[in-house]
Design a protein around this motif. Structure first.
Motif, PDB file in Angstrom:
ATOM      1  N   LYS A   1      55.812  26.967  10.679  1.00  0.00           N
ATOM      2  CA  LYS A   1      55.449  27.264   9.294  1.00  0.00           C
ATOM      3  C   LYS A   1      54.955  28.707   9.175  1.00  0.00           C
ATOM      4  O   LYS A   1      54.448  29.289  10.127  1.00  0.00           O
ATOM      5  CB  LYS A   1      54.359  26.300   8.824  1.00  0.00           C
ATOM      6  CG  LYS A   1      54.816  24.853   8.775  1.00  0.00           C
ATOM      7  CD  LYS A   1      53.676  23.937   8.332  1.00  0.00           C
ATOM      8  CE  LYS A   1      54.124  22.483   8.304  1.00  0.00           C
ATOM      9  NZ  LYS A   1      53.008  21.563   7.929  1.00  0.00           N
ATOM     10  N   ASP A   2      55.100  29.263   7.986  1.00  0.00           N
ATOM     11  CA  ASP A   2      54.691  30.638   7.753  1.00  0.00           C
ATOM     12  C   ASP A   2      53.216  30.837   8.061  1.00  0.00           C
ATOM     13  O   ASP A   2      52.370  30.011   7.693  1.00  0.00           O
ATOM     14  CB  ASP A   2      54.948  31.037   6.298  1.00  0.00           C
ATOM     15  CG  ASP A   2      56.414  31.272   6.002  1.00  0.00           C
ATOM     16  OD1 ASP A   2      57.247  31.087   6.918  1.00  0.00           O
ATOM     17  OD2 ASP A   2      56.735  31.631   4.855  1.00  0.00           O
ATOM     18  N   LEU A   3      52.922  31.937   8.708  1.00  0.00           N
ATOM     19  CA  LEU A   3      51.548  32.325   9.026  1.00  0.00           C
ATOM     20  C   LEU A   3      51.362  33.765   8.569  1.00  0.00           C
ATOM     21  O   LEU A   3      52.105  34.661   8.994  1.00  0.00           O
ATOM     22  CB  LEU A   3      51.305  32.201  10.528  1.00  0.00           C
ATOM     23  CG  LEU A   3      49.907  32.502  11.052  1.00  0.00           C
ATOM     24  CD1 LEU A   3      48.924  31.467  10.541  1.00  0.00           C
ATOM     25  CD2 LEU A   3      49.904  32.537  12.569  1.00  0.00           C
ATOM     26  N   HIS A   4      50.414  33.990   7.694  1.00  0.00           N
ATOM     27  CA  HIS A   4      50.164  35.333   7.157  1.00  0.00           C
ATOM     28  C   HIS A   4      48.909  35.896   7.820  1.00  0.00           C
ATOM     29  O   HIS A   4      47.790  35.625   7.382  1.00  0.00           O
ATOM     30  CB  HIS A   4      49.999  35.270   5.640  1.00  0.00           C
ATOM     31  CG  HIS A   4      51.204  34.756   4.922  1.00  0.00           C
ATOM     32  ND1 HIS A   4      52.266  35.568   4.569  1.00  0.00           N
ATOM     33  CD2 HIS A   4      51.554  33.500   4.536  1.00  0.00           C
ATOM     34  CE1 HIS A   4      53.195  34.847   3.979  1.00  0.00           C
ATOM     35  NE2 HIS A   4      52.794  33.587   3.940  1.00  0.00           N
TER      36      HIS A   4
ATOM     37  N   LEU B   1      52.653  32.211  16.834  1.00  0.00           N
ATOM     38  CA  LEU B   1      51.312  32.012  17.380  1.00  0.00           C
ATOM     39  C   LEU B   1      51.033  30.520  17.380  1.00  0.00           C
ATOM     40  O   LEU B   1      50.798  29.914  16.326  1.00  0.00           O
ATOM     41  CB  LEU B   1      50.276  32.760  16.544  1.00  0.00           C
ATOM     42  CG  LEU B   1      48.837  32.700  17.024  1.00  0.00           C
ATOM     43  CD1 LEU B   1      48.696  33.260  18.436  1.00  0.00           C
ATOM     44  CD2 LEU B   1      47.922  33.467  16.067  1.00  0.00           C
ATOM     45  N   SER B   2      51.092  29.928  18.547  1.00  0.00           N
ATOM     46  CA  SER B   2      50.880  28.485  18.686  1.00  0.00           C
ATOM     47  C   SER B   2      49.429  28.244  19.080  1.00  0.00           C
ATOM     48  O   SER B   2      48.920  28.857  20.026  1.00  0.00           O
ATOM     49  CB  SER B   2      51.808  27.912  19.755  1.00  0.00           C
ATOM     50  OG  SER B   2      53.160  28.144  19.416  1.00  0.00           O
ATOM     51  N   TYR B   3      48.788  27.327  18.361  1.00  0.00           N
ATOM     52  CA  TYR B   3      47.375  27.087  18.635  1.00  0.00           C
ATOM     53  C   TYR B   3      46.989  25.667  18.257  1.00  0.00           C
ATOM     54  O   TYR B   3      47.329  25.185  17.173  1.00  0.00           O
ATOM     55  CB  TYR B   3      46.493  28.068  17.849  1.00  0.00           C
ATOM     56  CG  TYR B   3      45.022  27.825  18.064  1.00  0.00           C
ATOM     57  CD1 TYR B   3      44.393  28.274  19.218  1.00  0.00           C
ATOM     58  CD2 TYR B   3      44.270  27.117  17.132  1.00  0.00           C
ATOM     59  CE1 TYR B   3      43.047  28.027  19.428  1.00  0.00           C
ATOM     60  CE2 TYR B   3      42.926  26.877  17.337  1.00  0.00           C
ATOM     61  CZ  TYR B   3      42.316  27.331  18.496  1.00  0.00           C
ATOM     62  OH  TYR B   3      40.996  27.082  18.713  1.00  0.00           O
ATOM     63  N   THR B   4      46.283  25.013  19.172  1.00  0.00           N
ATOM     64  CA  THR B   4      45.688  23.703  18.924  1.00  0.00           C
ATOM     65  C   THR B   4      44.193  23.828  19.196  1.00  0.00           C
ATOM     66  O   THR B   4      43.804  24.272  20.286  1.00  0.00           O
ATOM     67  CB  THR B   4      46.295  22.623  19.836  1.00  0.00           C
ATOM     68  OG1 THR B   4      47.703  22.538  19.593  1.00  0.00           O
ATOM     69  CG2 THR B   4      45.656  21.268  19.570  1.00  0.00           C
TER      70      THR B   4
ATOM     71  N   GLU C   1      44.722  31.924  10.498  1.00  0.00           N
ATOM     72  CA  GLU C   1      45.118  33.159   9.834  1.00  0.00           C
ATOM     73  C   GLU C   1      44.096  34.268  10.031  1.00  0.00           C
ATOM     74  O   GLU C   1      44.430  35.446   9.995  1.00  0.00           O
ATOM     75  CB  GLU C   1      45.349  32.904   8.334  1.00  0.00           C
ATOM     76  CG  GLU C   1      46.654  32.185   8.059  1.00  0.00           C
ATOM     77  CD  GLU C   1      47.007  32.175   6.577  1.00  0.00           C
ATOM     78  OE1 GLU C   1      46.149  32.575   5.766  1.00  0.00           O
ATOM     79  OE2 GLU C   1      48.120  31.761   6.240  1.00  0.00           O
ATOM     80  N   GLY C   2      42.820  33.890  10.215  1.00  0.00           N
ATOM     81  CA  GLY C   2      41.786  34.904  10.360  1.00  0.00           C
ATOM     82  C   GLY C   2      41.965  35.758  11.597  1.00  0.00           C
ATOM     83  O   GLY C   2      41.831  36.974  11.534  1.00  0.00           O
ATOM     84  N   ILE C   3      42.266  35.133  12.739  1.00  0.00           N
ATOM     85  CA  ILE C   3      42.500  35.797  14.029  1.00  0.00           C
ATOM     86  C   ILE C   3      41.606  37.019  14.262  1.00  0.00           C
ATOM     87  O   ILE C   3      41.999  37.966  14.922  1.00  0.00           O
ATOM     88  CB  ILE C   3      43.980  36.170  14.229  1.00  0.00           C
ATOM     89  CG1 ILE C   3      44.493  37.084  13.107  1.00  0.00           C
ATOM     90  CG2 ILE C   3      44.839  34.913  14.296  1.00  0.00           C
ATOM     91  CD1 ILE C   3      45.923  37.572  13.318  1.00  0.00           C
TER      92      ILE C   3
END
Length: 586
Positions: free
Chosen positions: A69-72, A473-476, A517-519
C-alpha cells in the motif's frame, strides 16, 4: 579533467553534516552531495496547516509498506536533512543501552562499542550543537559527573555547555505535583540557541512553533546551520545541492568504491570551491537531468537509515549481486524507529505555555515499577509546541474549529517512547520501476514566498525522487506491551497529580498513520558489529566488504534505545571523523 576528492560525503543531516564539518576543517578536499536544496526561510515555516497538515517540507515520494500500500514518508530532503524539522532533544543513550538488554518483546543486542567509548564524543557533540541542559548538583562519579535529577543519566566528563531551559507556569505546576508523587524529573537537553539571561541577545525567541517546524530565525541547532554553513567558505569544500546519488561504483575486484553516480536536477547547484557540473565532469542532459560521476579516495554514505540502505542496495554489481556491502544479507534489515505516540492530557486547568518540552522522566526507562514485569518501558517527555490544527486528523468529522481550539487551551501533549527491537523482516527493499526516478519540485530559495492564504506557494526547486513504489518499507510492530504499559503508567501519574481528567491519542502530530509514515527516528539498517556474517559495518563504521566505504548515520545503530537518536548520530560521526583523520586520511 574531473576533480579527485579526498572524500565524498553523501547527505547533510546529523551524520553527514557533522562528518563533513570535521573533514573540511582538517583541510581535506571534500565533495558534499545533497539531493535537496537549502530550505527557504519563509512565513510558512511557522504555519501549522502548511507544516503538519499539508506536509509542505516533506518529499512527494511514494513508497510502499509491507502490504504494497502507498506510504507517504515524512522525509525532509534539504540541506540539514531531518534536523531541519526535528525537535532538537539531544539525549545521550543510557550506558545500559550499549549492552545486552532483555525486553518483554525480545532482545536489544549489544553494540561493539561502549558508552565509555562514545562519551568524549557526546561531550563534543553537545558543544557543537549548542546543547542546553543541567545535571543538578552533579555528584562526582567514575569518569566525571552524574545527575542529581535523573538516576539513569550516564556519567559526563564535562557538564552541559549551556544552562537548561526554564519551565513556563503550566509545566512548572505539573512538574511540582509529579515530583510530590516521588517521580524523578530532569531538564530535557535541547539544541536551541536560547539566552534566557539576556533575551535581547538570544537567537531563540521561545516561540510556539518549534519541534517539527523549521526554525524561521535559525535558532534551532541543525546540521545545516551548525555544520554545513560553517565550511562553505573554505577552498577545499564543494557542496552540490539538488543532486541525488543513485549508486556507488567499484573497482573490477569489488574491493573498493571508485566513484559515485549522481543525477543533478536542474544544473545541480554548486556552493564552495568547484565549478557547477559541466561538460568536463558531467554527460549531456537527459530526461532525468544531468547524470555525472565523481571520484574520491573515501566515501561516506549518510543519507539516513532508509536511503543509505537504498543506495547500497541499488549499487549491486557482479561482485556484489545482493547490493554493496551486503555479503551478510543485512543491508536494509533490522529497521527500527521506536514505539512512540503523542498523548493529549486534558484537564480543567488552562495551558497558555508557548514552549513545553522542558522536563521529562526516565523513571520507567530501565524497568517497570511493577516487580511482576521486570522489563524496560521507556521515556516520557512533553511535546514542545501544540496548536489545535494538529487535532484535526483525530477529531470526529465536522468538529467545529472553535471546539478544537477550546480543547487546546486545556491540553498538554506528551511524547512517549519505548524501544523498538531489531527484526530481520523489518526492512528496506527495492523494486524495479520504469523509469527508476522522477522529477519533482519542492519549496526553495528562489522567488517570492507568499503566506499561502492566496493558494500560491513557492515551489521553485527541481528535485529527483525515487519512482513511485520503488522503495518498500516493511515493518511489523514489536515490544508493544511495554509501550502500552508506559502509557498506562504515565496517565495514572498525571491523574494522581491532578493534571489529567481524560486523555486522547494525538496521531495527527505525525500526520495520522503513525507510526510508520513518521519515520523520524529511523535507524539500524546497516548495523555495525565485529562479525561480518551478521553485520554490515565494523566498529569504525567501515563496510566489512569494502576498504574505503563508511556509513556514518543512524544506519549503524545496533539498537534503538528509547531516547531521541540525534545526539548519538552526531557523536558517532565525530568519532568516525577522528578515525578517518588519524588512520585513513593522514
Amino acid at each position: 579533467m574531473s576533480i579527485q576528492y579526498d572524500a565524498i560525503v553523501i547527505g547533510t543531516g546529523a551524520g553527514g553534516g557533522t562528518l563533513a564539518l570535521h573533514l573540511a576543517r582538517a583541510g581535506k578536499n571534500i565533495l558534499i552531495l545533497e539531493r535537496g536544496p537549502f530550505m527557504p526561510q519563509e512565513k510558512l515555516n511557522w504555519d501549522t496547516q502548511a507544516v503538519f497538515l499539508n506536509n509542505r517540507y516533506h518529499t512527494k515520494e511514494v513508497w510502499q509498506d509491507k502490504d504494497g500500500k502507498d506510504l507517504h514518508p515524512q522525509q525532509a530532503y534539504y540541506v540539514g536533512g531531518q534536523t531541519k524539522v526535528y525537535g532538537a532533544a539531544m539525549f545521550r543513550m543510557r550506558a545500559e543501552d550499549f549492552g545486552f538488554i532483555q525486553h518483554k518483546g525480545g532482545i536489544s543486542p549489544a553494540w561493539p562499542i561502549s558508552y565509555a567509548d562514545l562519551e568524549p564524543y557526546y561531550t563534543r557533540a553537545e558543544e557543537l550543537f549548542h546543547v542546553h541542559g543541567d545535571l543538578g548538583t552533579a555528584p562526582s562519579v567514575s569518569g566525571g559527573f552524574g545527575s542529581s535529577f535523573d538516576p539513569t543519566e550516564p556519567f559526563h566528563s564535562r557538564k552541559y555547555p549551556y544552562p537548561a531551559f526554564s519551565n513556563e507556569p503550566r509545566m512548572q505546576s505539573i512538574e511540582d505535583d509529579v515530583r510530590k508523587l516521588g517521580i524523578h524529573t530532569f531538564p530535557i537537553p535541547l539544541g536551541l540557541k536560547r539566552n534566557e539571561a539576556d533575551p535581547l541577545a538570544s537567537q531563540c525567541v521561545r516561540c510556539d512553533t518549534c519541534d517539527g517546524y523549521p526554525c524561521l530565525v535559525h535558532a534551532k541547532s541543525d546540521a545545516d546551520i551548525n555544520c554545513i554553513r560553517q565550511i562553505l567558505h573554505l577552498p577545499n569544500v564543494t557542496l552540490m545541492t539538488n543532486s541525488r546519488v543513485t549508486r556507488l561504483l567499484t573497482n573490477a575486484d569489488g574491493t573498493s568504491v571508485t566513484a559515485v553516480e549522481v543525477i543533478h536536477s536542474g544544473s545541480g547547484k554548486t556552493y564552495g570551491s568547484a565549478p557547477a557540473p559541466s561538460e568536463t565532469n558531467a554527460p549531456p542532459a537527459s530526461k532525468q537531468g544531468n547524470s555525472a560521476t565523481y571520484t574520491a579516495g573515501f566515501f561516506a554514505v549518510c543519507a539516513g537509515a532508509i536511503n543509505s540502505a537504498v543506495i547500497l542496495l541499488a549499487s549491486a554489481n557482479d561482485k556484489h549481486p545482493a547490493g554493496l556491502a551486503n555479503s551478510s544479507d543485512q543491508v536494509g534489515r533490522n529497521f527500527m524507529y521506536h514505539q512512540a505516540d503523542a498523548l493529549l492530557a486534558l484537564s480543567t486547568e488552562r495551558n497558555e505555555d508557548s514552549y513545553m518540552k522542558t522536563w521529562g522522566t526516565n523513571d520507567f526507562y530501565i524497568k517497570d515499577t511493577d516487580p511482576a514485569y521486570p522489563y524496560p518501558l521507556g521515556q516520557v517527555q512533553p511535546v514542545g509546541s501544540f496548536h489545535f490544527e494538529m487535532m484535526k486528523g483525530d477529531a470526529p468529522p465536522l468538529t467545529p474549529g472553535f471546539v478544537l481550539e477550546g480543547m487546546k487551551h486545556h491540553a498538554v501533549p506528551w511524547w512517549l517512547t519505548t524501544e523498538d527491537l531489531p527484526a530481520a523482516d523489518n526492512r528496506v527493499t527495492l523494486h524495479n520501476a520504469t523509469p527508476l526516478s522522477v522529477e519533482s519540485t519542492q519549496p526553495g530559495l528562489v522567488g517570492a514566498h507568499p503566506s499561502g492564504d492566496t493558494g500560491r506557494t513557492n515551489e521553485s526547486e527541481p528535485v529527483n525522487d525515487a519512482a513511485p513504489h520503488r522503495i518498500q518499507l516493511s515493518y511489523t510492530p514489536n515490544n508493544v506491551e511495554s509501550f502500552d504499559r508506559l502509557k498506562d503508567r504515565w496517565v495514572d501519574v498525571l491523574k494522581k497529580a491532578g493534571h489529567a481528567t481524560t486523555h486522547v491519542p494525538l496521531h495527527a502530530y505525525f500526520k495520522k498513520r503513525i507510526p510508520l509514515e513518521g519515520i523520524g527516528h529511523q535507524n539500524g539498517t546497516c548495523r555495525m558489529g565485529n562479525d561480518p556474517a551478521t553485520s554490515v559495518l565494523d566498529a569504525n563504521c567501515k563496510a566489512h566488504d569494502l576498504d574505503n566505504l563508511y556509513v556514518a548515520d543512524a544506519s549503524c545503530f545496533v539498537s534503538a534505545s528509547a531516547v531521541n537518536p540525534s545526539l548519538t548520530i552526531i557523536a558517532n560521526a565525530i568519532r568516525v571523523s577522528d578515525h578517518l583523520l588519524q588512520e585513513r586520511l593522514r
